[in-house]
Write an enzyme that holds these catalytic residues in place. Structure first.
Site, PDB file in Angstrom:
ATOM      1  N   ARG A 144       0.819  -1.216   0.000  1.00  0.00           N
ATOM      2  CA  ARG A 144       0.000   0.000   0.000  1.00  0.00           C
ATOM      3  C   ARG A 144       0.851   1.264   0.000  1.00  0.00           C
ATOM      4  O   ARG A 144       0.322   2.362  -0.080  1.00  0.00           O
ATOM      5  CB  ARG A 144      -0.894   0.034   1.260  1.00  0.00           C
ATOM      6  CG  ARG A 144      -1.948  -1.041   1.301  1.00  0.00           C
ATOM      7  CD  ARG A 144      -2.670  -1.024   2.634  1.00  0.00           C
ATOM      8  NE  ARG A 144      -3.860  -0.206   2.620  1.00  0.00           N
ATOM      9  CZ  ARG A 144      -5.096  -0.660   2.470  1.00  0.00           C
ATOM     10  NH1 ARG A 144      -5.328  -1.949   2.325  1.00  0.00           N
ATOM     11  NH2 ARG A 144      -6.134   0.147   2.488  1.00  0.00           N
ATOM     12  N   TYR A 147       0.657   4.289  -2.489  1.00  0.00           N
ATOM     13  CA  TYR A 147      -0.431   5.258  -2.255  1.00  0.00           C
ATOM     14  C   TYR A 147      -0.173   6.051  -0.965  1.00  0.00           C
ATOM     15  O   TYR A 147      -0.200   7.280  -0.966  1.00  0.00           O
ATOM     16  CB  TYR A 147      -1.746   4.485  -2.160  1.00  0.00           C
ATOM     17  CG  TYR A 147      -2.990   5.331  -2.039  1.00  0.00           C
ATOM     18  CD1 TYR A 147      -3.481   6.037  -3.146  1.00  0.00           C
ATOM     19  CD2 TYR A 147      -3.702   5.404  -0.845  1.00  0.00           C
ATOM     20  CE1 TYR A 147      -4.640   6.803  -3.039  1.00  0.00           C
ATOM     21  CE2 TYR A 147      -4.856   6.165  -0.736  1.00  0.00           C
ATOM     22  CZ  TYR A 147      -5.330   6.856  -1.834  1.00  0.00           C
ATOM     23  OH  TYR A 147      -6.485   7.605  -1.731  1.00  0.00           O
ATOM     24  N   GLY A 150       3.024   8.096  -1.272  1.00  0.00           N
ATOM     25  CA  GLY A 150       2.781   9.092  -2.324  1.00  0.00           C
ATOM     26  C   GLY A 150       1.941  10.242  -1.785  1.00  0.00           C
ATOM     27  O   GLY A 150       2.257  11.423  -1.990  1.00  0.00           O
ATOM     28  N   LYS A 151       0.893   9.905  -1.058  1.00  0.00           N
ATOM     29  CA  LYS A 151       0.009  10.933  -0.495  1.00  0.00           C
ATOM     30  C   LYS A 151       0.706  11.695   0.630  1.00  0.00           C
ATOM     31  O   LYS A 151       0.453  12.887   0.823  1.00  0.00           O
ATOM     32  CB  LYS A 151      -1.283  10.283   0.020  1.00  0.00           C
ATOM     33  CG  LYS A 151      -2.206   9.779  -1.093  1.00  0.00           C
ATOM     34  CD  LYS A 151      -2.954  10.931  -1.741  1.00  0.00           C
ATOM     35  CE  LYS A 151      -4.032  10.447  -2.695  1.00  0.00           C
ATOM     36  NZ  LYS A 151      -4.810  11.566  -3.269  1.00  0.00           N
ATOM     37  N   THR A 212     -12.242  -2.625  11.158  1.00  0.00           N
ATOM     38  CA  THR A 212     -13.287  -1.591  11.110  1.00  0.00           C
ATOM     39  C   THR A 212     -12.950  -0.488  10.104  1.00  0.00           C
ATOM     40  O   THR A 212     -11.788  -0.229   9.798  1.00  0.00           O
ATOM     41  CB  THR A 212     -13.489  -0.927  12.490  1.00  0.00           C
ATOM     42  OG1 THR A 212     -12.327  -0.158  12.821  1.00  0.00           O
ATOM     43  CG2 THR A 212     -13.780  -1.940  13.567  1.00  0.00           C
ATOM     44  N   ASP A 275      -3.444  -4.379   5.503  1.00  0.00           N
ATOM     45  CA  ASP A 275      -4.822  -3.875   5.555  1.00  0.00           C
ATOM     46  C   ASP A 275      -5.067  -3.338   6.975  1.00  0.00           C
ATOM     47  O   ASP A 275      -4.952  -4.085   7.946  1.00  0.00           O
ATOM     48  CB  ASP A 275      -5.754  -5.049   5.259  1.00  0.00           C
ATOM     49  CG  ASP A 275      -7.154  -4.631   4.896  1.00  0.00           C
ATOM     50  OD1 ASP A 275      -7.545  -4.803   3.728  1.00  0.00           O
ATOM     51  OD2 ASP A 275      -7.873  -4.136   5.781  1.00  0.00           O
TER      52      ASP A 275
HETATM   53  N1  UDP Z   1     -12.839  -5.711   2.000  1.00  0.00           N
HETATM   54  C1  UDP Z   1     -13.550  -6.893   2.155  1.00  0.00           C
HETATM   55  N2  UDP Z   1     -14.138  -7.409   1.044  1.00  0.00           N
HETATM   56  C2  UDP Z   1     -14.079  -6.837  -0.192  1.00  0.00           C
HETATM   57  C3  UDP Z   1     -13.354  -5.613  -0.335  1.00  0.00           C
HETATM   58  C4  UDP Z   1     -12.734  -5.096   0.795  1.00  0.00           C
HETATM   59  O1  UDP Z   1     -13.669  -7.450   3.257  1.00  0.00           O
HETATM   60  O2  UDP Z   1     -14.657  -7.386  -1.145  1.00  0.00           O
HETATM   61  C5  UDP Z   1     -12.221  -5.119   3.211  1.00  0.00           C
HETATM   62  C6  UDP Z   1     -10.769  -4.696   3.047  1.00  0.00           C
HETATM   63  O3  UDP Z   1      -9.905  -5.784   3.301  1.00  0.00           O
HETATM   64  C7  UDP Z   1     -10.668  -3.607   4.105  1.00  0.00           C
HETATM   65  C8  UDP Z   1     -12.062  -2.984   4.124  1.00  0.00           C
HETATM   66  O4  UDP Z   1     -12.924  -3.937   3.518  1.00  0.00           O
HETATM   67  O5  UDP Z   1     -10.408  -4.159   5.375  1.00  0.00           O
HETATM   68  C9  UDP Z   1     -12.146  -1.681   3.351  1.00  0.00           C
HETATM   69  O6  UDP Z   1     -11.600  -1.905   2.086  1.00  0.00           O
HETATM   70  P1  UDP Z   1     -11.640  -0.861   0.896  1.00  0.00           P
HETATM   71  O7  UDP Z   1     -10.869  -1.454  -0.237  1.00  0.00           O
HETATM   72  O8  UDP Z   1     -13.042  -0.444   0.612  1.00  0.00           O
HETATM   73  O9  UDP Z   1     -10.931   0.442   1.464  1.00  0.00           O
HETATM   74  P2  UDP Z   1      -9.608   0.693   2.343  1.00  0.00           P
HETATM   75  O10 UDP Z   1     -10.128   1.307   3.563  1.00  0.00           O
HETATM   76  O11 UDP Z   1      -8.930  -0.615   2.629  1.00  0.00           O
HETATM   77  O12 UDP Z   1      -8.793   1.570   1.486  1.00  0.00           O
END
Ligand code: UDP
Length: 316
Positions: A144, A147, A150-151, A212, A275
């Protein structure tokens, strides 16, 4: 009437912002290379005399003939599947070179420029909820980081252009946002869960679903962005923008299944690396400085978003 340039203007947030700014009577110049943006997102406003589109990658410098008053710098893939993997190097370039090129444009036009930063700059947060003074816990070499770093670098550039070049800047840190104009194939959790539930496919929870997130409905976020852009010149941010309601992904999956009365079953898949375990904005600063707080809760926002995705998937 102001002339307002939006980079990433055909994307999910950019197109919602463009519509709002046109409704308010402004002239909008939308800049995008349509990597994740979609022209269908600006279909409604495309013919307006207040609207124009420049096909451009922000990694290259941009010249604009007419005088620009405000710039919203939003160009960047924002969904983990879109920014990781083979697009990771472009992602860092978009964040860093895009920031430099748009800051140069702001300097040339004496325009105020707002940077769409992100809750990702906090990484795997050790402070909860996240306050703006928290400096974060990012893995600099993880999948990650293209991103996140970068940000972070873009924020650094914004403050250096402010300190050394006198550019008027605004920095917002956007937490998870959802609503109409999301791409059904985007890969983020709300679009995935709703589309899976509508199509009767398995709902894919990554990990055990105990992580969460806090989800903000797009109209609430756009209101805050416009308030921030037009706030006192001295108030640069960074300011957190998001909805402090916090949900586990398991709770979200259950809620989506219930609302759609779907027959889909929930399945558990591998959790992608790095994550974040938990995420919730402290929005005290936004409340105080922008007199803003979200008005639309998750239940009401999902309702509107489900209607939108039914349209996208041609479901009655
Ligand atoms: N996630 C999930 N199922 C999916 C897509 C995402 O359980 O089909 C989880 C992902 O692992 C993360 C959370 O949902 O913990 C939010 O993911 P998202 O990609 O929407 O945004 P993030 O906050 O990770 O950038």
């Amino acid at each position: 009437m102001k002339t307002i340039l939006i980079t990433g203007g055909t994307g999910f947030l950019g197109s919602n912002l463009a519509k709002r700014l046109i409704k308010d009577g402004n002239r909008v110049i939308c800049v995008d290379n349509n990597y994740t943006g979609r022209m269908e997102n600006v279909e409604e406003i495309k013919e307006s005399p207040q609207f124009s589109f420049i096909y451009h990658d922000v990694c290259a410098p941009l010249k604009v003939a007419e005088k620009v008053d405000q710039i919203y710098n939003m160009a960047c893939p924002a969904s983990p599947p879109a920014y990781q993997g083979k697009h990771s190097i472009e992602t860092t370039k978009t964040c860093v070179m895009g920031a430099i090129n748009m800051l140069e444009l702001a300097k040339e036009h004496n325009a105020t420029i707002l940077q769409c930063s992100t809750s990702e700059i906090y990484g795997e947060p050790l402070v909860h909820p996240q306050v703006e003074s928290y400096r974060g816990n990012v893995n600099p070499i993880g999948i990650r980081s293209c991103y996140d770093e970068g940000k972070r670098c873009a924020e650094s550039l914004f403050f250096d252009y402010h300190r050394h070049e006198g550019v008027n800047i605004k920095v917002i840190r956007i937490f998870n946002t959802y609503g109409p104009n999301m791409d059904p194939k985007d890969g983020r959790v709300i679009s995935n869960f709703i589309c899976q539930a509508l199509l009767g496919k398995d709902i894919t929870i990554y990990g055990d679903g105990s992580q969460t997130r806090s989800f903000c409905y797009v109209d609430d976020l756009i209101e805050a962005m416009v308030r921030m852009m037009n706030s006192d010149k001295e108030f640069t941010g960074p300011v957190n923008l998001g909805n402090p309601g916090e949900f586990t992904m398991k709770e979200l999956a259950d809620l989506v299944v219930k609302k759609i009365q779907s027959t889909s079953k929930i399945v558990f898949k591998e959790l992608p690396s790095d994550d974040p375990t938990q995420r919730r904005p402290d929005i005290s600063l936004a409340k105080k400085m922008l007199n803003w707080q979200p008005q639309i809760d998750l239940d009401a926002g999902l309702e509107k978003t489900i209607v939108y995705f039914k349209g996208q998937l041609n479901i009655q």
